[in-house]
Design an enzyme around this catalytic site. Structure first.
Site, short mmCIF file in Angstrom:
data_model
loop_
_atom_site.label_atom_id
_atom_site.label_comp_id
_atom_site.label_asym_id
_atom_site.label_seq_id
_atom_site.Cartn_x
_atom_site.Cartn_y
_atom_site.Cartn_z
N ASP A 133 17.83 3.53 -7.21
CA ASP A 133 18.63 4.71 -7.54
C ASP A 133 17.88 6.02 -7.35
OD1 ASP A 133 20.00 2.49 -8.35
OD2 ASP A 133 20.56 3.28 -10.32
N GLY A 187 19.72 0.09 -3.25
CA GLY A 187 19.61 -0.34 -4.63
C GLY A 187 18.48 0.26 -5.45
N LYS A 245 22.52 -5.70 0.41
CA LYS A 245 22.17 -4.89 -0.76
C LYS A 245 20.65 -4.75 -0.72
CE LYS A 245 22.48 -4.63 -5.81
NZ LYS A 245 21.10 -4.31 -6.16
N TYR A 303 21.24 -10.10 -0.56
CA TYR A 303 20.70 -9.25 -1.61
C TYR A 303 19.17 -9.28 -1.50
CZ TYR A 303 20.08 -7.63 -6.52
OH TYR A 303 19.73 -6.96 -7.68
#
Length: 286
Positions: free
Chosen positions: A178, A176, A150, A120
């Site tokens: 948006d 990630g 991610k 992540y």
């Protein structure tokens, strides 16, 4: 306090109203780093239990500031049947180079040897700016379960280089940020994890469909409208607490207050954000 009974309603809402069938639990929007290990385990269990036969994938974020907690959470996620686990870089004592970061990730991944593992990458919050492109070199040899990233950063050059290296398509890149998803899709991202998909999941899925057709003009319309809303609320002050408030008024499900040091969204914010979202006319007529 965590509110376990609401999760069943939350799952049904995501699936039935937003056409979202994959979830990422205990991440940033879920305030995972503000929760105790026991609370994180309880939430993970409830999401997997309530998502059974309804959700396609449940990825559990198991990152923490110390290695033993990460390992404990990884073992727990494996034991309860998580579809994947993810880990952020520790951000108080930080890894300073690729080798240090990979060594940490490997120690966590090895505790769940049958579970797909995701890194992540979220440098705006961790301050760990080791480029993912560099991280990927040889990572499968050290972490056999490595599934992908991610990628929560605006550096589309780094993302594009990762995808360029991923010629065999063995890794997944879940974007990630948006408001930049369309740009990430254009360079090859193959999924997304984000906070707005809780309440704009249906519209984002329509954007994904338009991109796949391809109907770029329609995809742009969806991305621009999502951006219009986010640009508006960012100017008001937009974070996890405000996201909870938006999700509450859109879904009707009480998402509750954040945990200190975060504080509740103001009533002024809620009124303005709701009016803005209500004013947006999406291409499908909603």
């Amino acid at each position: 306090q965590i509110n376990l009974p609401v999760i069943r309603q939350y799952v049904d809402y995501l699936v039935n109203e937003q056409n979202v069938k994959n979830v990422f639990v205990n991440g940033t929007t879920g305030e995972g780093l503000s929760l105790s290990v026991q609370e994180r385990k309880q939430l993970a269990e409830e999401w997997i239990w309530q998502g059974k036969d309804k959700l396609d994938h449940v990825i559990i974020h198991v990152g923490a500031l110390n290695l033993p907690e990460c390992q404990e959470l990884a073992r727990h996620a494996a034991a309860i049947g998580a579809g994947g686990i993810a880990v952020i870089a520790p951000f108080f004592f930080k890894p300073t180079n690729k080798d240090e970061l990979v060594a940490f990730l490997q120690k966590v991944a090895s505790e769940a040897p049958e579970v797909p593992f995701y890194y992540y990458h979220i440098p705006p919050l961790t301050g760990v700016k080791i480029r993912v492109e560099e991280l990927l070199d040889g990572i499968k040899a050290q972490i056999p379960t490595f599934q992908g990233v991610k990628f929560s950063d605006t550096d589309l050059l780094d993302l594009a280089q990762c995808i360029n290296k991923n010629e065999t398509g063995e890794f997944e890149f879940l974007y990630g940020v948006d408001e930049q998803l369309l740009g990430a899709l254009a360079v090859g991202a193959n999924g997304a994890v984000g906070s707005t998909y809780n309440y704009l999941g249906r519209q984002t899925n329509l954007m994904l469909q338009a991109f796949a057709k391809p109907d770029f003009a329609l995809a742009q319309k969806y991305q621009f409208l999502t951006g219009e809303f986010l640009n508006f609320v960012v100017k008001l002050g937009f974070g996890v607490a405000q996201t909870k408030a938006v999700m509450t008024f859109v879904s009707g499900i009480p998402m509750g207050p954040p945990r200190l040091p975060l504080v509740d969204a103001s009533s002024e914010f809620i009124i303005k954000a709701k009016a803005k979202l209500d004013s947006i006319v999406w291409p499908d007529g909603d």
